[in-house]
Design a protein around this motif. Sequence first.
Motif, PDB file in Angstrom:
ATOM      1  N   SER A  57      50.479  64.779  50.529  1.00  0.00           N
ATOM      2  CA  SER A  57      50.116  65.743  51.581  1.00  0.00           C
ATOM      3  C   SER A  57      50.209  67.164  51.063  1.00  0.00           C
ATOM      4  O   SER A  57      49.327  67.989  51.319  1.00  0.00           O
ATOM      5  CB  SER A  57      51.043  65.610  52.786  1.00  0.00           C
ATOM      6  N   PHE A  58      51.264  67.464  50.306  1.00  0.00           N
ATOM      7  CA  PHE A  58      51.424  68.824  49.789  1.00  0.00           C
ATOM      8  C   PHE A  58      50.328  69.146  48.782  1.00  0.00           C
ATOM      9  O   PHE A  58      49.750  70.231  48.796  1.00  0.00           O
ATOM     10  CB  PHE A  58      52.805  68.991  49.150  1.00  0.00           C
ATOM     11  N   GLU A  59      50.002  68.172  47.914  1.00  0.00           N
ATOM     12  CA  GLU A  59      48.973  68.420  46.911  1.00  0.00           C
ATOM     13  C   GLU A  59      47.613  68.685  47.546  1.00  0.00           C
ATOM     14  O   GLU A  59      46.828  69.496  47.056  1.00  0.00           O
ATOM     15  CB  GLU A  59      48.854  67.220  45.964  1.00  0.00           C
ATOM     16  N   ALA A  60      47.334  67.962  48.644  1.00  0.00           N
ATOM     17  CA  ALA A  60      46.037  68.144  49.294  1.00  0.00           C
ATOM     18  C   ALA A  60      46.026  69.389  50.181  1.00  0.00           C
ATOM     19  O   ALA A  60      45.008  69.696  50.795  1.00  0.00           O
ATOM     20  CB  ALA A  60      45.695  66.909  50.116  1.00  0.00           C
ATOM     21  N   GLY A  61      47.148  70.086  50.255  1.00  0.00           N
ATOM     22  CA  GLY A  61      47.192  71.307  51.054  1.00  0.00           C
ATOM     23  C   GLY A  61      47.564  71.085  52.506  1.00  0.00           C
ATOM     24  O   GLY A  61      47.532  72.018  53.294  1.00  0.00           O
ATOM     25  N   TYR A  62      47.920  69.833  52.862  1.00  0.00           N
ATOM     26  CA  TYR A  62      48.333  69.570  54.246  1.00  0.00           C
ATOM     27  C   TYR A  62      49.844  69.774  54.368  1.00  0.00           C
ATOM     28  O   TYR A  62      50.601  68.817  54.552  1.00  0.00           O
ATOM     29  CB  TYR A  62      47.966  68.149  54.658  1.00  0.00           C
ATOM     30  N   TYR A  63      50.274  71.029  54.249  1.00  0.00           N
ATOM     31  CA  TYR A  63      51.713  71.287  54.276  1.00  0.00           C
ATOM     32  C   TYR A  63      52.313  70.916  55.623  1.00  0.00           C
ATOM     33  O   TYR A  63      53.407  70.362  55.698  1.00  0.00           O
ATOM     34  CB  TYR A  63      51.989  72.762  53.956  1.00  0.00           C
TER      35      TYR A  63
ATOM     36  N   PHE B  83      61.961  54.740  50.146  1.00  0.00           N
ATOM     37  CA  PHE B  83      62.056  55.995  49.409  1.00  0.00           C
ATOM     38  C   PHE B  83      60.762  56.377  48.691  1.00  0.00           C
ATOM     39  O   PHE B  83      60.219  57.464  48.898  1.00  0.00           O
ATOM     40  CB  PHE B  83      63.221  55.886  48.411  1.00  0.00           C
ATOM     41  N   LEU B  84      60.252  55.447  47.862  1.00  0.00           N
ATOM     42  CA  LEU B  84      59.070  55.781  47.061  1.00  0.00           C
ATOM     43  C   LEU B  84      57.879  56.144  47.932  1.00  0.00           C
ATOM     44  O   LEU B  84      57.169  57.108  47.667  1.00  0.00           O
ATOM     45  CB  LEU B  84      58.707  54.594  46.168  1.00  0.00           C
ATOM     46  N   GLY B  85      57.690  55.367  49.002  1.00  0.00           N
ATOM     47  CA  GLY B  85      56.574  55.642  49.902  1.00  0.00           C
ATOM     48  C   GLY B  85      56.675  57.048  50.453  1.00  0.00           C
ATOM     49  O   GLY B  85      55.709  57.810  50.469  1.00  0.00           O
ATOM     50  N   LYS B  86      57.884  57.410  50.903  1.00  0.00           N
ATOM     51  CA  LYS B  86      58.076  58.747  51.478  1.00  0.00           C
ATOM     52  C   LYS B  86      57.781  59.826  50.462  1.00  0.00           C
ATOM     53  O   LYS B  86      57.081  60.804  50.745  1.00  0.00           O
ATOM     54  CB  LYS B  86      59.517  58.893  51.977  1.00  0.00           C
ATOM     55  N   VAL B  87      58.301  59.655  49.243  1.00  0.00           N
ATOM     56  CA  VAL B  87      58.099  60.668  48.208  1.00  0.00           C
ATOM     57  C   VAL B  87      56.612  60.850  47.933  1.00  0.00           C
ATOM     58  O   VAL B  87      56.096  61.976  47.941  1.00  0.00           O
ATOM     59  CB  VAL B  87      58.837  60.266  46.918  1.00  0.00           C
ATOM     60  N   PHE B  88      55.916  59.721  47.724  1.00  0.00           N
ATOM     61  CA  PHE B  88      54.504  59.820  47.349  1.00  0.00           C
ATOM     62  C   PHE B  88      53.655  60.383  48.481  1.00  0.00           C
ATOM     63  O   PHE B  88      52.754  61.195  48.253  1.00  0.00           O
ATOM     64  CB  PHE B  88      53.976  58.458  46.919  1.00  0.00           C
ATOM     65  N   ILE B  89      53.924  59.946  49.717  1.00  0.00           N
ATOM     66  CA  ILE B  89      53.117  60.453  50.845  1.00  0.00           C
ATOM     67  C   ILE B  89      53.333  61.960  50.989  1.00  0.00           C
ATOM     68  O   ILE B  89      52.382  62.730  51.144  1.00  0.00           O
ATOM     69  CB  ILE B  89      53.477  59.720  52.160  1.00  0.00           C
TER      70      ILE B  89
ATOM     71  N   GLU C  25      48.270  59.972  44.860  1.00  0.00           N
ATOM     72  CA  GLU C  25      49.681  59.911  45.248  1.00  0.00           C
ATOM     73  C   GLU C  25      49.814  59.488  46.718  1.00  0.00           C
ATOM     74  O   GLU C  25      50.622  58.629  47.050  1.00  0.00           O
ATOM     75  CB  GLU C  25      50.380  61.262  45.056  1.00  0.00           C
ATOM     76  N   GLY C  26      49.014  60.129  47.565  1.00  0.00           N
ATOM     77  CA  GLY C  26      49.114  59.850  48.992  1.00  0.00           C
ATOM     78  C   GLY C  26      48.813  58.394  49.299  1.00  0.00           C
ATOM     79  O   GLY C  26      49.552  57.729  50.033  1.00  0.00           O
ATOM     80  N   ILE C  27      47.730  57.871  48.723  1.00  0.00           N
ATOM     81  CA  ILE C  27      47.339  56.490  48.991  1.00  0.00           C
ATOM     82  C   ILE C  27      48.390  55.537  48.420  1.00  0.00           C
ATOM     83  O   ILE C  27      48.775  54.557  49.077  1.00  0.00           O
ATOM     84  CB  ILE C  27      45.953  56.198  48.375  1.00  0.00           C
ATOM     85  N   THR C  28      48.861  55.838  47.204  1.00  0.00           N
ATOM     86  CA  THR C  28      49.928  55.010  46.619  1.00  0.00           C
ATOM     87  C   THR C  28      51.128  54.964  47.558  1.00  0.00           C
ATOM     88  O   THR C  28      51.686  53.888  47.829  1.00  0.00           O
ATOM     89  CB  THR C  28      50.380  55.605  45.261  1.00  0.00           C
ATOM     90  N   GLY C  29      51.502  56.143  48.056  1.00  0.00           N
ATOM     91  CA  GLY C  29      52.637  56.210  48.969  1.00  0.00           C
ATOM     92  C   GLY C  29      52.399  55.385  50.216  1.00  0.00           C
ATOM     93  O   GLY C  29      53.281  54.643  50.662  1.00  0.00           O
ATOM     94  N   SER C  30      51.181  55.481  50.776  1.00  0.00           N
ATOM     95  CA  SER C  30      50.879  54.715  51.984  1.00  0.00           C
ATOM     96  C   SER C  30      51.014  53.227  51.729  1.00  0.00           C
ATOM     97  O   SER C  30      51.514  52.490  52.584  1.00  0.00           O
ATOM     98  CB  SER C  30      49.463  55.009  52.457  1.00  0.00           C
TER      99      SER C  30
END
Lengths: 493, 112
Positions: A400-406, A390-396, A322-327
Motif C-alpha cells: 500500500s505504501f509503495e503504491a502511494g495509498y498511505y 505477520f508476513l501478510g501484514k508486512v507485505f500488504i 508485494e501487496g498481492i503477495t501479502g494478500s
Amino acid sequence: MSMNNLLITPVVIPLFTGMVLILFQRNIRLQRVLSLVALLVTSVISVLLMNQIRSGGIQTLQLGGWEAPFGISFVGDMFSAMLLLATSVVSICCLLYAFPSIGRKQEKLYFYPLFLFLVTGVNGSFLTGDLFNLYVFFEVFLVASYVLITMGGDKRQLGESLKYIFTNIISSAFFLMGIAYLYSITGTLNLAHLSIRIAEVGQDGLITTVAFLFLIVFALKAGLLLYYWLPGSYSVPPTAIAAIFAALLTKVGIYAIFRMFTLIFYHEPQITHLLIGILAAITMVLGGLGAIGYWDLRKILTFNVVISVGFIMAGLVSLTPEGITGSIYYLVHDMLIKALVFLVGGTIIHITGTSNLKEISGLIRHHPRLGWMFFIAALSMVGIPPLSGFLGKVFITQGSFEAGYYWLGGIGLLASLFILYSMIKIFMNAFWGETTLSVEEEKGTTKGLLLPIALLTIASLTLGIGAEGIADYVSQAAEELLNPNLYIHAVFD
Amino acid sequence: METLIVILVGILISIGTYLILSRQLLRIVLGSSIISHAVNLLIITSGGLKTGSPPLLGEKVASFTDAIPQALILTAIVINFAVTALVLVLCYRSYQNFGTDDMEQLRGNEHE
C-alpha cells in the motif's frame, strides 16, 4: 494442449461422496469415515496440484474435450491451488469438530452430505475458468449453506437465516445480470477469453459499470462494506458450521474479486481499484468499531471476519507484487485462523452456556490449553512475528505504501489495533479473572473438541514459522495474478 | 424489440423490489422470484432476439440464433426453482413453528 484430469477431482470427490452418503442416512459411522476420507484425499490432491503448478505452470482442463472458449475450462493456478489446500485443511478440522458436537439429530438430517456439497461448491469456484460456471458453483455452496445455516432452527436462527438467504438470492440475481451484460458486450463467458476481448476493445465506461455490478455482487458475498447480514447470520448456526462459514464463504467472494479485478477488469485501476480501496478502508473502520463495541463473543468474532476482508482487499488495491503477495499470505492465514477462533469461541460458549463476555470469567484455570491456543490465535491475527499473520501484514502494508495509498496502509495498521483490542478483550474477560465455574457446573465438556483446535493451531504455527518454505509458491501465485497473459496462454495454448 | 424487453425487465425488477421491501415472508419470496424471472428475461435478450434461424447445425443457413443464453437461463431457472422451493418450505416451517410470517417478529428475544 496439456490436459490435467487431476483438476476436476477436488470437485468430483466431495460431490460423489456426498451423493453416496445420502443413501446411507442411518449409518453415521460410515458417513463420518467416508466424509473424512474424501476430504483427506482432496487435500492430498491439492498438494499434488501445487507441485505440478510449481514445476509446469498453470494447469488446465477443457471439460468434455471442447476447446476453449467453446467448452467450460477448468484452470488451476497457484492461487487456486493454495486456496484449495487451505479449504481442505479447514474443512477437515471443522468436520472433526462436528463429530462430537453437532448432535445425532443433525447427523441424520444429512449434515455430512451437505457439508461435502459446500466444499464441492467452494472448490469448484476456485477452479473454474468460466463465468457462468462460477455462478453455478456459487449456487452449489450457497444452497448447501442455506440448509446448514437453518439446522437446529430456533426462532432467532430462522429469522437470521431467512435474511441470509434472501440477501444471497438477490445478489445471485445481480450476478446473473452482470453475466448477461458482459455476454451482450463481449459475446463470451470464458474468463481468459473475456480478458482478451476486453483488452482488445478497451475497458470503456460501460464495461467499468459492469465491473461495478460484479463488485457489488462479490462484495455482498465477501462482506466488503455490504456486510450488514454477516454478524447476524454467522452467529446463529452450530459452531462447526459457523466456523466453516467464517473460514470459507466470505473467502470465495474475496477470491472472485481478485480473479475478476486482476484477470478481466484491470485496465482502469484508478477507478475500480480506488473504489475497492475506499470500500476496504470503510469496512476496516466499521468492522473495527463493531469488534470493540460488542460484548457478545460471537459478534466480536464475526466483526473480526469483516475487518480481515477489508485488510486483504488492501493488497489487491495496491496492485504491486508485494501487496498481492501479502494478500495471498493473509488470505490463507485468515482461513485457518478464523476457523480456529470460531471453534475456540464456540467451545467457550459450549462450556459456559453463554456468549456474553461479562458473564464469563477465569476459564484458563480449568482449560489452560484452550486458553493458550486462543492466545496464539489472537497474537497471530494481530500479526506478531513469527506467527502466520505477520508476513501478510508486512507485505500488504509495504504494498500500500509503495503504491502511494498511505491512507489505506495506515487504516490497515489501525485495524490491527482494533483486532488486538477486541481479541485481548475476549482473552482477558473469558480466561483471566476469578474462576466462577467449577468443573461440575460447566454446561459441556471439551472432550474431543480440542483436537481440531490443536490441529488448526499447529497449521497456523507451521504457516508462520515455515513461511520461508512456501515463499516460492506464494510469489508464483502473485506473479500469475499480476500477469493475465500467463492465465490466457495456459487456457488457449 | 430488445428495448421493449429491457423496459419490461426494468418494470419487473421494480415490482420485485417493492415486494421484497415488505415484511411478509410470502411477499418477499414472490418478489425475489419476480426479480429472478426478470433477470432470466435479461439474459435471453443479451444474445439478441430473433436474429436468425434455429441454432441447428447446417451449411445453408447464414445466421443462427445464439443458443448460449438459452442454455444459461435453463440452468438459472432450475437453480431458481430449487431455491424458491427451499425458501417456501422454510417460510412454512417458520409459520408452523412460530405462528408468524412477519420478518420483524422472527428476530427473537436476543436482538438489541
